[in-house]
Design an enzyme around this catalytic site. Structure first.
Site, short mmCIF file in Angstrom:
data_model
loop_
_atom_site.label_atom_id
_atom_site.label_comp_id
_atom_site.label_asym_id
_atom_site.label_seq_id
_atom_site.Cartn_x
_atom_site.Cartn_y
_atom_site.Cartn_z
NE ARG A 152 -2.94 0.34 3.47
CZ ARG A 152 -3.80 0.04 4.45
NH1 ARG A 152 -5.05 -0.31 4.15
NH2 ARG A 152 -3.46 0.09 5.71
NE ARG B 210 -1.13 0.04 12.88
CZ ARG B 210 -0.10 -0.71 12.48
NH1 ARG B 210 1.11 -0.53 12.99
NH2 ARG B 210 -0.26 -1.63 11.55
CE1 TYR C 290 -40.58 4.68 -6.39
CE2 TYR C 290 -39.10 4.18 -4.57
CZ TYR C 290 -39.85 5.10 -5.29
OH TYR C 290 -39.88 6.40 -4.92
CG MET D 235 -33.04 8.20 -0.77
SD MET D 235 -33.04 9.82 -1.57
CE MET D 235 -32.62 9.40 -3.24
CG ASP D 236 -35.92 9.13 1.94
OD1 ASP D 236 -34.73 9.46 2.07
OD2 ASP D 236 -36.63 9.45 0.97
C1 PLP Z 1 -7.26 0.43 9.91
C2 PLP Z 1 -5.90 0.09 10.34
C3 PLP Z 1 -5.67 -0.59 11.55
C4 PLP Z 1 -6.79 -1.17 12.38
O1 PLP Z 1 -7.13 -2.44 11.88
P1 PLP Z 1 -8.19 -3.37 12.62
O2 PLP Z 1 -8.19 -4.62 11.81
O3 PLP Z 1 -9.49 -2.65 12.55
O4 PLP Z 1 -7.73 -3.55 14.01
C5 PLP Z 1 -4.35 -0.74 11.97
N1 PLP Z 1 -3.33 -0.29 11.23
C6 PLP Z 1 -3.50 0.33 10.05
C7 PLP Z 1 -2.31 0.80 9.29
C8 PLP Z 1 -4.78 0.54 9.56
O5 PLP Z 1 -4.95 1.14 8.38
#
Ligand code: PLP
Length: 389
Positions: free
Chosen positions: A140, A223, A269, A316-317
């Site tokens: 990425r 993270r 619809y 839509m709503d």
């Molecule tokens: C979104 C993301 C995460 C979190 O990932 P999860 O699978 O939701 O825990 C961690 N690191 C990076 C670089 C991300 O883009």
């Protein structure tokens, strides 16, 4: 109660911050190290849950900092009063580095040319905290070799306004039980770390899946996104979850109109649905503009404790459901969540839409107000339509 006056439509999402807190505490207990720093990933409006409210609750539950995808998201949190460390995981524009410095937001350094550009824009009194992103196989953003890393490290050290605060990578397959590719990525990351003159304050690689499954990916920071929201990173991981996870997001509506239709009467619809016998139909005020997309036709919701299918095309709503019995307007309808013995999970909706659970709360649009629950009680409502600014 004030909360009830902040929206004027019978459709809302509930964000259970008690569940969020429990999930974070359970994940922290699983990590079992007091030195480990946890970043709560609150990008994309906290996966649709509400970034400021989730950030505040997560920090209270003991996370160290926050991670977002874009600089705008970080600035928005700072404007909301968040003082904890914030890291932007994605690419920021080099011309915006002074903004990051002003708001004390850490950015991701993923390329030497970007860094050179950034240093040109940076004002003399600015200071920029950087986490170097290594691309060990995700493909990425990030630097792809130890050589590049050496160059970037020495470049950062040569610019006095730069601070090398962290280094990280991201796994492509952490949610799969076959570790082959993850091990290759981890090996590459370790090789890259080995060439550094000095390890920065934060070394991190784990997303939720790796946090839950692979302790050797933890380094000194993690993270966590999806697991904090009570969702399992993948279906195959359900078998090996080391901690219980409680879904944070649920979605409700109310019957705003009910009627009995006769055999042969049609609904919505295209007049695609035809009653085969007399039947009760209820209308609910949610549609594809709320992210309750047309492909959810046929999906069951829960009303009066019983599963009832959506019939006819979703508008839509609004959309219509076939009721198990005559019911009055005002009756609560559960689209995602539990009612009595029945539950519709986010995974069920994801299955119906042939996608992953991550996508579901994200696509429930800003038109749907969010009610925040703490200690079992509603404490706040956000309604993007009525909020100023
Ligand atoms: C979104 C993301 C995460 C979190 O990932 P999860 O699978 O939701 O825990 C961690 N690191 C990076 C670089 C991300 O883009």
């Amino acid at each position: 109660m004030e909360a009830e006056t902040q929206f004027f439509r019978d459709t809302w999402a509930e964000i259970n911050l008690d569940h969020l807190t429990d999930n974070i505490k359970n994940i922290k207990r699983h990590i079992a190290s007091d030195e480990m720093k946890m970043f709560a990933v609150v990008k994309a409006n906290a996966y649709g849950h509400g970034d400021l409210q989730v950030a505040e609750a997560a920090l209270e539950a003991g996370v160290h900092g926050l991670a977002v995808a874009f600089l705008d998201e970080a600035v928005s949190l700072r404007k909301g009063g968040i003082e904890a460390p914030i890291l932007v995981l994605g690419a920021s524009r080099a011309q915006d580095v002074n903004l990051a410095s002003d708001y004390n937001v850490s950015l991701t350094a993923f390329d030497l040319d970007w860094l050179k550009e950034a240093s040109k824009h940076l004002k003399p009194d600015a200071r920029l905290k950087l986490h170097i992103k290594c691309d060990t196989g995700m493909g990425r953003i990030g630097i792809r070799s130890a050589d590049e890393l050496k160059k970037i490290e020495s470049y950062i050290h040569s610019i006095s306004q730069f601070e090398m605060e962290g280094i990280f990578t991201h796994y492509a397959t952490a949610d799969e039980l076959d570790d082959t590719y993850l091990e290759r990525q981890l090996g590459k990351f370790n090789e890259m770390l080995a060439v550094l003159d000095e390890r920065p304050e934060y070394v991190h690689s784990s997303n939720s899946a790796a946090v839950l499954r692979k302790p050797d990916t933890h380094f000194n920071a993690v993270r966590v996104g999806i697991a904090m929201y009570g969702l399992t990173p993948s279906q195959e991981m359900k078998e090996v979850l080391p901690v219980p996870l409680k879904e944070v997001f649920s979605l409700y509506s109310r019957l705003i109109h009910t009627k009995e239709i006769k055999a042969g009467d049609k609904i919505s619809y295209g007049a695609t649905y035809e009653a085969s016998e007399n039947e009760w139909i209820g209308t609910i005020p949610i549609g594809y503009a709320d992210g309750w997309i047309r492909k959810l036709q046929g999906q069951e919701v829960i009303v009066d404790g019983k599963r009832s299918p959506i019939v006819g095309r979703i508008c839509m709503d609004q959309c219509m459901i076939s009721l198990p019995l005559p019911l009055k307007t005002g009756e609560k309808v559960t689209l995602i969540g539990r009612d009595g013995n029945e539950a519709v999970t986010i995974d069920e909706i994801a299955g119906k839409l042939e996608t992953i659970n991550y996508e579901i709360p994200c696509i429930i649009s800003a038109r749907v107000p969010r009610i925040y629950i703490r200690d079992g009680k509603p404490v706040k409502v956000t309604n993007k339509l009525l909020s100023s600014g």
